[in-house]
Design an enzyme around this catalytic site. Structure first.
Site, PDB file in Angstrom:
ATOM      1  N   HIS A 188      34.288  35.938  32.197  1.00 21.72           N
ATOM      2  CA  HIS A 188      33.840  35.016  33.001  1.00 21.72           C
ATOM      3  C   HIS A 188      32.760  34.287  32.598  1.00 21.72           C
ATOM      4  O   HIS A 188      33.064  32.617  32.736  1.00 21.72           O
ATOM      5  CB  HIS A 188      32.115  35.819  34.332  1.00 21.72           C
ATOM      6  CG  HIS A 188      33.510  36.778  35.096  1.00 21.72           C
ATOM      7  ND1 HIS A 188      33.751  36.308  35.515  1.00 21.72           N
ATOM      8  CD2 HIS A 188      32.827  38.126  34.787  1.00 21.72           C
ATOM      9  CE1 HIS A 188      34.384  38.004  36.188  1.00 21.72           C
ATOM     10  NE2 HIS A 188      33.732  38.830  35.287  1.00 21.72           N
ATOM     11  N   ASP A 207      40.848  40.542  37.723  1.00 19.05           N
ATOM     12  CA  ASP A 207      39.353  41.242  38.414  1.00 19.05           C
ATOM     13  C   ASP A 207      39.176  42.424  39.477  1.00 19.05           C
ATOM     14  O   ASP A 207      40.037  43.408  38.844  1.00 19.05           O
ATOM     15  CB  ASP A 207      38.614  40.047  38.452  1.00 19.05           C
ATOM     16  CG  ASP A 207      37.076  41.132  37.637  1.00 19.05           C
ATOM     17  OD1 ASP A 207      36.893  41.709  38.115  1.00 19.05           O
ATOM     18  OD2 ASP A 207      36.495  40.000  37.675  1.00 19.05           O
TER      19      ASP A 207
END
Length: 461
Positions: A274, A325
């Site tokens: 991220h 993810d």
């Protein structure tokens, strides 16, 4: 089995080339990548453009089973943190058999969508009461079996998780299946290493986040990992949410990425998952470390994380790759599209992901994401060049969105103008076809097992 293939068009690290002869050895490693070759009589040819398989650098496999089930208003202002509460409830009841069924289906979905390897950020370790299974590696073994059955390449990243917040706050009830002492984690890595090697998988370590791993534990875990394998990948969630940045500032006086760079030897082994909220100095320093930014655009959008400053990262020379993810979307091309579109919305410009060397956005982004994903994987899957694994994907040249176009424009149409997975025709892993005509041979069986596992979870009190 043939050990060679002739591609009318192939995306090599230097761009698109015509009449490319690919050859590989018995181990599935490319030994020959020859552009402008004459077509041999005894080598099969593929009509559609061939591109390198995409590494998926961030996956929580079990979360695939509740995709779509959190899209309702549950609080006055829903956020990542309210989503996490729902995820914890789901994680509390899942069994090893269900994990294996969900992961097998997910990995088949990935293959059909153009991913050829996956980094599994594995933090579900223990039984539902928080106690270790009789075999402490039970859930990791379920993931290894799922990857082997599906045929996807795997980087297994057991997660170190010890605290509920910065400063070593005690874990909460929803985290009881995740918690491990550092010495327990190192024993697990020792157990898993030969099993991963036997399967051709790579083993690394994932300190979950700075909020979940106290500084001393982070130091001890990294030192222990180096003693086991000093080249092993290291992945960490970092700076995903503004609240996380604020909490880190309150705890340490520093932002998360700055603190990590000052307290750990961050280098090319690392994947900063991220890294959404960095300041200018963090972008510069993190890029200079050689670490990969692990971008998960569809999940980051689904969770309301914010927008990564792609321009700042690339201007600093940063490396990057994409992951699915939480698997709200399982589609390699869709991640590239979402990344590009997020930048267009933020900057009010178009074709942000292209560069001077490659003006086609889809081609430039594919090459960069493959390189970054391979680095984060710690595996030789960096594209169509000698010495890399023979993982590649052919698009369907007769697909209505692609037919009649140049190879570069076919890839652009695949990313921006098709249903994306619909244009994937054939996928090879280590030179062996595992998806043909867009379908994996275990698709129906694995889908049925996935649906059954999800139904069981939804009816569990």
């Amino acid at each position: 089995m043939s050990q060679a293939l002739f591609a009318n068009d192939a995306l090599l690290p230097t761009g698109w080339h015509r009449n490319v002869l690919l050859g590989w050895d018995e181990a599935g490693r490319l030994t020959q990548v020859q552009p402008d070759a004459a077509m041999p009589r005894d080598v099969p040819a593929v009509e559609g453009p061939v591109m390198p398989g995409m590494p998926n650098l961030h996956s929580h496999a079990f979360q695939r089973a509740f995709g779509g089930l959190t899209e309702f208003r549950g609080a006055a202002q829903d956020s990542f943190w309210s989503w996490r509460t729902l995820m914890y409830r789901f994680a509390a009841q899942i069994s090893p058999a269900q994990v294996e069924a969900i992961a097998t289906w997910l990995y088949i979905e990935m293959l059909e969508a153009g991913y050829t390897s996956v980094c599994e950020f594995h933090y579900l370790h223990h039984d539902s009461d928080g106690r270790p299974y009789a075999d402490d590696a039970e859930l990791a073994l379920a993931l290894l079996r799922a990857a082997e059955r599906a045929g996807i390449g795997l980087t297994l990243l057991p997660v170190l998780y010890q605290a509920s917040g910065f400063g070593g706050l005690p874990p909460n009830e929803g985290q009881r299946r995740f918690i491990r002492a550092t010495d327990s984690m190192l024993r697990l890595l020792e157990r898993l290493r030969p099993l991963c090697q036997a399967q051709g998988a790579r083993l690394g370590l994932a300190p979950h986040s700075l909020r979940a791993v106290p500084p001393e534990s982070l130091r001890e875990a990294l030192a222990g990992l180096d003693a086991i394998d000093a080249t092993a990948p290291v992945h960490i969630h970092i700076a995903e949410q503004i609240a996380e940045v604020d909490a880190c500032l309150a705890w340490s006086g520093q932002r998360p990425v700055a603190w990590l760079l000052d307290h750990a030897e961050v280098d090319a082994r690392w994947c900063l998952v991220h890294a959404t909220h960095m300041d200018a100095d963090e972008y510069r320093r993190a890029a200079a470390s050689g670490a990969v930014a692990g971008l998960c655009p569809t999940t980051e959008a689904n969770l309301g994380d914010g927008i990564f400053d792609f321009g700042a990262w690339r201007a600093a020379g940063g490396r990057w790759g994409v992951g699915s993810d939480s698997h709200a979307c399982v589609n390699a091309a869709e991640e590239l599209m979402m990344l590009e579109y997020s930048q267009r919305l933020a900057t009010r410009q178009r074709n942000v992901g292209a560069d001077a060397a490659e003006p086609s956005v889809a081609s430039a982004m594919t090459l960069a994401a493959v390189q970054g994903g391979a680095q984060a994987s710690g595996r030789a899957v960096a594209g169509l060049s000698a010495g890399q694994q023979a993982d590649f994907v052919a698009l369907d040249a007769r697909h209505p969105s692609l037919a009649g176009l140049s190879a570069a424009d076919m890839l652009s149409a695949h990313v921006f103008a098709s249903h994306r997975t619909s244009a994937v025709d054939t996928v090879w892993i280590a030179g062996r076809p595992c998806v043909a005509a867009g379908r994996h041979p275990l698709r129906s069986e694995a889908a049925a097992a996935f649906v059954a596992a999800r139904s069981q979870l939804l009816t569990t009190p």
